[in-house]
Design an enzyme around this catalytic site. Structure first.
Site, mmCIF file in Angstrom:
data_model
loop_
_atom_site.group_PDB
_atom_site.id
_atom_site.type_symbol
_atom_site.label_atom_id
_atom_site.label_comp_id
_atom_site.label_asym_id
_atom_site.label_seq_id
_atom_site.Cartn_x
_atom_site.Cartn_y
_atom_site.Cartn_z
ATOM 1 N N ARG A 240 61.724 46.683 68.234
ATOM 2 C CA ARG A 240 61.103 47.249 69.431
ATOM 3 C C ARG A 240 60.326 46.126 70.104
ATOM 4 N NH1 ARG A 240 64.064 50.767 68.893
ATOM 5 N NH2 ARG A 240 63.722 53.004 68.709
ATOM 6 N N GLU A 269 60.336 47.490 78.715
ATOM 7 C CA GLU A 269 61.731 47.728 79.129
ATOM 8 C C GLU A 269 61.868 49.050 79.878
ATOM 9 O OE1 GLU A 269 63.381 47.473 75.069
ATOM 10 O OE2 GLU A 269 64.025 49.547 75.313
ATOM 11 N N HIS A 287 68.820 46.294 75.290
ATOM 12 C CA HIS A 287 68.632 47.261 74.191
ATOM 13 C C HIS A 287 69.968 47.931 73.818
ATOM 14 C CE1 HIS A 287 65.433 50.050 72.193
ATOM 15 N NE2 HIS A 287 66.524 49.941 71.439
HETATM 16 C C1 GLV Z 1 67.568 51.922 68.826
HETATM 17 O O1 GLV Z 1 66.754 51.158 69.198
HETATM 18 C C2 GLV Z 1 67.338 52.945 67.855
HETATM 19 O O2 GLV Z 1 66.190 53.129 67.423
HETATM 20 O O3 GLV Z 1 68.295 53.625 67.495
#
Ligand code: GLV
Length: 335
Positions: A240, A269, A287
């Protein structure tokens, strides 16, 4: 005949799936991705029995205040820092996430970013596209080898272990730090050595971050940690954005106290800091670590199974397979 439950899907799901979901639910499905304000989220959630949401939908006590209809929120992701689980439990709302099904794809992607940053894949692609390639240059485009180096992993959960296992093929020395040390047989299986966080920072040639975002892990990598890293090291974040203090990272990159970074996640983001955009030695992606064709389908399917089970439908009725707070069901039954 009783009415179908109502389901809101905040993210654009595979459109070809929506018709089959309509067989058991009255669906309000987003057709494009966007951010929802807290007020919009509250309004959307007030009107449904179930919701499938994404990681940018932040849902806590305020968003479900006074909501007596909503029974389940299925998060399309394994991380659930966007959900306030105690608040949802108190409201009798089951929350679920998508563990396991994405482990290998996220591990693949962490490796893709590490290799891309080391061997300058994105940077050289930009160079070729802008017509910069006029002739060969034997000593240009040099990046560090990956094979034979020390791979550090912060976070040794299921994805961390999948990342570590891949290192055997590259003859890497793997070290890790985690809140709790793995059992010896697991350490052996992934051939990784436990070190304290300072040693992890000092010894890693490549450092991959894959820890959940919690108040404790927020800015786990800040100025002090970056200062310990080798100037030849490369930082990879597939966890994250909030795990890294981005301003401190920008400073370290400016000062060349770090050779590069590869980032799939960002503090603000989808907004990415201009300073980060300016570095050629930083690989950026939106992401997408879990975004393989197979895995995104498996995640959506698991979210659907959780919704159905929490609504008392299907073979797993009453037992959502990856509920984060199954006790919320009892809470509701007791009401
Ligand atoms: C992606 O970032 C997830 O947590 O699945």
């Amino acid at each position: 005949m009783s009415q179908k439950p109502k389901l809101w899907i905040s993210r654009a799901l595979f459109p070809e799936w929506i018709d089959s979901i309509r067989e058991w639910a009255d669906v309000d499905a987003a057709t494009e991705e966007r951010a929802y304000s807290p007020e919009e989220l509250k309004r959307k959630l007030a009107d449904v029995d179930a919701a499938m949401v994404g990681l940018s939908d932040r849902i806590g006590a305020d968003e479900v205040a006074g909501n007596t209809r909503l029974k389940v929120i299925a998060n399309l992701g394994v991380g659930y820092n966007n959900l306030d689980i105690p608040a949802l439990t108190a409201a009798g709302i089951v929350a679920s996430n998508t563990p396991e099904v994405l482990n290998e794809s996220v591990a693949d992607y962490a490796w893709a970013l590490m290799l891309a940053a080391a061997r300058r894949v994105a940077e050289s692609d930009r160079f070729v596209r802008r017509g910069g390639w006029k002739g060969s240059a034997f000593t240009a485009w040099l990046g560090p080898d990956v094979h034979g180096k020390t791979l550090g992993i912060l976070g040794m959960g299921r994805i961390g272990r999948a990342i570590a296992r891949r290192a055997a093929g590259f003859s890497m020395n793997v070290i890790y730090h985690n809140r709790s040390r793995l059992k010896p047989e697991l350490e052996q299986e992934v051939a990784a050595r436990y070190v304290d966080k300072q040693e992890l920072m000092r010894a890693s040639d490549f450092l991959i971050l894959i820890v959940p975002l919690t108040p404790e892990s927020h800015h786990a990598i800040g100025g002090a940690e970056l200062a310990l890293m080798k100037p030849e090291a490369i930082l990879v974040n597939v966890a994250r954005g909030g795990i890294v203090d981005e301003l401190a990272l920008v400073e370290a990159l400016h000062a060349k106290r770090l050779a590069g970074a590869a980032l799939d996640v960002f503090e603000g983001e989808p907004k990415v800091r201009d300073e980060l955009l300016a570095f050629d030695n930083v690989v950026l992606s939106p992401h997408i670590a879990s975004a393989s064709a197979e895995t995104r389908r498996a995640m959506a399917l698991l979210a659907i199974e959780n919704v159905k089970a929490a609504l008392g439908l299907g073979e797993q009725a009453g037992h959502p397979p990856t509920a984060l707070n199954p006790e919320a069901l009892d809470h509701r039954r007791a009401d």
